[in-house]
Design an enzyme around this catalytic site. Sequence first.
Site, PDB file in Angstrom:
ATOM      1  N   ARG A   1       0.816  -1.217   0.000  1.00  0.00           N
ATOM      2  CA  ARG A   1       0.000   0.000   0.000  1.00  0.00           C
ATOM      3  C   ARG A   1       0.848   1.265   0.000  1.00  0.00           C
ATOM      4  O   ARG A   1       0.442   2.293  -0.498  1.00  0.00           O
ATOM      5  CB  ARG A   1      -0.942  -0.007   1.200  1.00  0.00           C
TER       6      ARG A   1
ATOM      7  N   LYS B   1       2.678 -19.936   6.212  1.00  0.00           N
ATOM      8  CA  LYS B   1       1.871 -20.464   7.302  1.00  0.00           C
ATOM      9  C   LYS B   1       1.397 -19.305   8.189  1.00  0.00           C
ATOM     10  O   LYS B   1       1.993 -18.233   8.111  1.00  0.00           O
ATOM     11  CB  LYS B   1       2.666 -21.500   8.103  1.00  0.00           C
TER      12      LYS B   1
ATOM     13  N   LYS C   1      15.646 -25.438   6.215  1.00  0.00           N
ATOM     14  CA  LYS C   1      16.905 -25.206   6.939  1.00  0.00           C
ATOM     15  C   LYS C   1      17.860 -26.373   6.669  1.00  0.00           C
ATOM     16  O   LYS C   1      17.436 -27.530   6.637  1.00  0.00           O
ATOM     17  CB  LYS C   1      16.642 -25.126   8.456  1.00  0.00           C
TER      18      LYS C   1
ATOM     19  N   GLU D   1      13.754 -18.987  21.467  1.00  0.00           N
ATOM     20  CA  GLU D   1      14.149 -17.681  20.926  1.00  0.00           C
ATOM     21  C   GLU D   1      14.359 -16.697  22.065  1.00  0.00           C
ATOM     22  O   GLU D   1      13.664 -16.781  23.075  1.00  0.00           O
ATOM     23  CB  GLU D   1      13.024 -17.119  20.045  1.00  0.00           C
TER      24      GLU D   1
ATOM     25  N   ASP E   1       1.959 -20.780  15.597  1.00  0.00           N
ATOM     26  CA  ASP E   1       3.080 -20.148  14.920  1.00  0.00           C
ATOM     27  C   ASP E   1       4.243 -21.129  14.724  1.00  0.00           C
ATOM     28  O   ASP E   1       4.965 -21.045  13.743  1.00  0.00           O
ATOM     29  CB  ASP E   1       3.537 -18.952  15.769  1.00  0.00           C
TER      30      ASP E   1
ATOM     31  N   HIS F   1       6.223 -25.863  12.029  1.00  0.00           N
ATOM     32  CA  HIS F   1       7.647 -26.190  12.036  1.00  0.00           C
ATOM     33  C   HIS F   1       8.005 -27.417  12.893  1.00  0.00           C
ATOM     34  O   HIS F   1       8.701 -28.320  12.442  1.00  0.00           O
ATOM     35  CB  HIS F   1       8.457 -25.004  12.569  1.00  0.00           C
TER      36      HIS F   1
HETATM   37  C1  BG6 Z   1       8.396 -18.046  11.924  1.00  0.00           C
HETATM   38  C2  BG6 Z   1       7.550 -17.583  13.062  1.00  0.00           C
HETATM   39  O1  BG6 Z   1       7.670 -18.904  11.097  1.00  0.00           O
HETATM   40  O2  BG6 Z   1       9.525 -18.713  12.435  1.00  0.00           O
HETATM   41  C3  BG6 Z   1       8.344 -16.678  13.983  1.00  0.00           C
HETATM   42  O3  BG6 Z   1       6.413 -16.901  12.572  1.00  0.00           O
HETATM   43  C4  BG6 Z   1       9.592 -17.372  14.437  1.00  0.00           C
HETATM   44  O4  BG6 Z   1       7.573 -16.273  15.095  1.00  0.00           O
HETATM   45  C5  BG6 Z   1      10.362 -17.904  13.250  1.00  0.00           C
HETATM   46  O5  BG6 Z   1      10.379 -16.431  15.131  1.00  0.00           O
HETATM   47  C6  BG6 Z   1      11.524 -18.769  13.692  1.00  0.00           C
HETATM   48  O6  BG6 Z   1      12.282 -19.170  12.595  1.00  0.00           O
HETATM   49  P1  BG6 Z   1      13.807 -18.757  12.445  1.00  0.00           P
HETATM   50  O7  BG6 Z   1      14.213 -19.345  11.158  1.00  0.00           O
HETATM   51  O8  BG6 Z   1      13.847 -17.262  12.444  1.00  0.00           O
HETATM   52  O9  BG6 Z   1      14.469 -19.330  13.636  1.00  0.00           O
END
Ligand code: BG6
Length: 497
Positions: A48, A149, A183, A217, A237, A242
Site C-alpha cells: 500500500r 503459514k 533449513k 528464541e 506459529d 515447524h
Molecule cells: C516463523 C515464526 O515462522 O519462524 C516466527 O512466525 C519465528 O515467530 C520464526 O520467530 C523462527 O524461525 P527462524 O528461522 O527465524 O528461527
Amino acid sequence: MSCGGISHAYVIFGATGNLAATKLLPALYQLHCMGQMAEDVEILGCGRTPYTRDSWQEEVRKQFVEAGMAESPCLASFIQRLDYLSGSLKDAGFYQALGKWISNDGECANNVIFYLSVSPDLYVEVTEGLAAANLLDETHGWRRMVIEKPFGHNLESARALQHSLSDHLKEEQIYRIDHYVGKEAVQNLLVLRFANLILEPLWNRHHIDHIQITHAETLGVEGRANYYDKSGGAVRDMIQSHLLQVMALLAMEPPVSLQSESLRDEKVKVLQSIRPVDLEQLATHAIRGQYAAGEISGQAVPGYLQEEGVAPGSHTESYAAMKLYIDNWRWKGVPFYLRTGKRLKERRSMVAVRFRRPPMQLFHGSGISQPHPNWLLIGIQPEDAVRMEVSAKVPGLEMRTRQIVMDASVGHPGERKAEAYEELLLDVIKGDRSLFLRYDEVKAAWNVVDPVMQRWGEDEQLPLQYPAGGWGPKAAEKIFEGSDRAWRHSLSCNGDE
Ligand code: BG6
C-alpha cells in the site's frame, strides 16, 4: 527477447513487511549473486505504501546496507531487478494494473510466482482478485502461488481456505511453505537417517527412551503483535507447522525416493498416527506460558502484555510444550516432547534423542548408581552440529565414568550455509514441491493441535507467566511426570557422574 531456460517474475504481496525485508529479499539477493537467476527476471514488490520504482529500489538498498550488507556491484545489479506496484489488495483495479505489468514484461515474464507474504485473512481475497483478472491461467506459462503459514487458524478454517483456493488453483500450483523444512540442519535429518546405516537399527521404541524437539528464541514479538496476537501464539506459529514437520522427518519410515510425493506420503503417515492429546490430563500433556518482564542479555525487556499491539489481557501463549505419542510399530510408547518459546534464555533449536539405559549395571561398588543413557544431540541453530554422548572411564585407579562427546560440526570452515528461503525460493522456480506441505499434512497437523487450542480457549486463566530470560514456566517440567527425564537446554555434555 528469448527466455533461454526458466525465466520468471516474482511478485511479492506484502513487500514492505517484515518477512520480505528480513528473509525474502535477502534470499533473492543471494540467489542473484550466486548466478541462480536468469538475467531477465524481475521482482515486483506490491504494497500500500506509495513507492515508485526508484524510491523502492532506494528503500531496499538502504535496508540492505543497514542490515550490514556492503555496497557491491552485485547489490547494484540486484537492485535493478526490483520494481514496485502500489495499491490495495482489495481493489480490482490493482489486479488489472498487475496484469498489465505482467504482460508488459513480454513473453519471459509469463512464468510468475505470486508470494503471499500478507496477513492470512487476505489469502482468499488475493487469490480471487488474481483469478478475476485471469492471472492464474497457465495458458502462456506457469503461475505458482507461495502461501505462508499458518494455513488457516484451525482445522475448520484450513478446510475452508483449501476449498476456496482449489476453486482457482490446481494443487500443483500451490506451494505451502514451511521455511523450517528448508533449513540445512533440518534437511540433514534426512541425510543423517537415510544416508547412514548406523542409526537405523537403534531408531525405534526398543532403544529410544524419548525425543525432545526445542525451538527457543530470545526475541519477543518484535513489532509483529498484530499477526502474532491474533493469528499466532506458540502452537499455531511454531508447533502446528515447524516442530511437527521436524517430528515427522525424525519419525517417518524411509521414503521410496526423494520425489515429492514419496517424501510427503511418509510424513503424513506419521502426522496421522499421532495419538490425540489426552485432554483429561492436559496439564501434564500440554503447557502454555506467556512471558512477563525480565532481562535478556542484561537488558530489561517488557512482558508480552506490555508489547505494543497486544490486546489487553490477551491469552495468546508465547510458550508451549507438548508431549505427543505416535501410535505405530516403530514408536509406540515413546514420548516426543516439543517446546518453543519467545524471550527464553538462549536462541537455540535442537533435537535431543535419549536412548534407553543399558539393561544392567556392571560397575557395582564403583560409586556409579546406574548406567548413564546415551544422547544423540542435533543442533539446528545457531550451531549445525551432531553430537553423541557416551560413557567413558575417567583416567585413574578408580572405576569412574564420565560422559564424553563425539562431536561433529556439520559445516567445514569457510563453507557458506544456505538460508532456508534461498533453497525454497529456488525450488518454486524448479517446480519441486517436495519441501512444501501437502494439504493432508496440514490437515493432520491441525488435527493434533486443534483440540488443545480449543480447550485452552475455554480456560479463563491467563497462560502461566514466566520471566523473560529464563527457560519458560516451571510447570513445563511437569510434562515429564516424575520420570528421570528433564529438558535439555544445550548441546553441552551432561558432565561427570
Ligand atoms: C516463523 C515464526 O515462522 O519462524 C516466527 O512466525 C519465528 O515467530 C520464526 O520467530 C523462527 O524461525 P527462524 O528461522 O527465524 O528461527
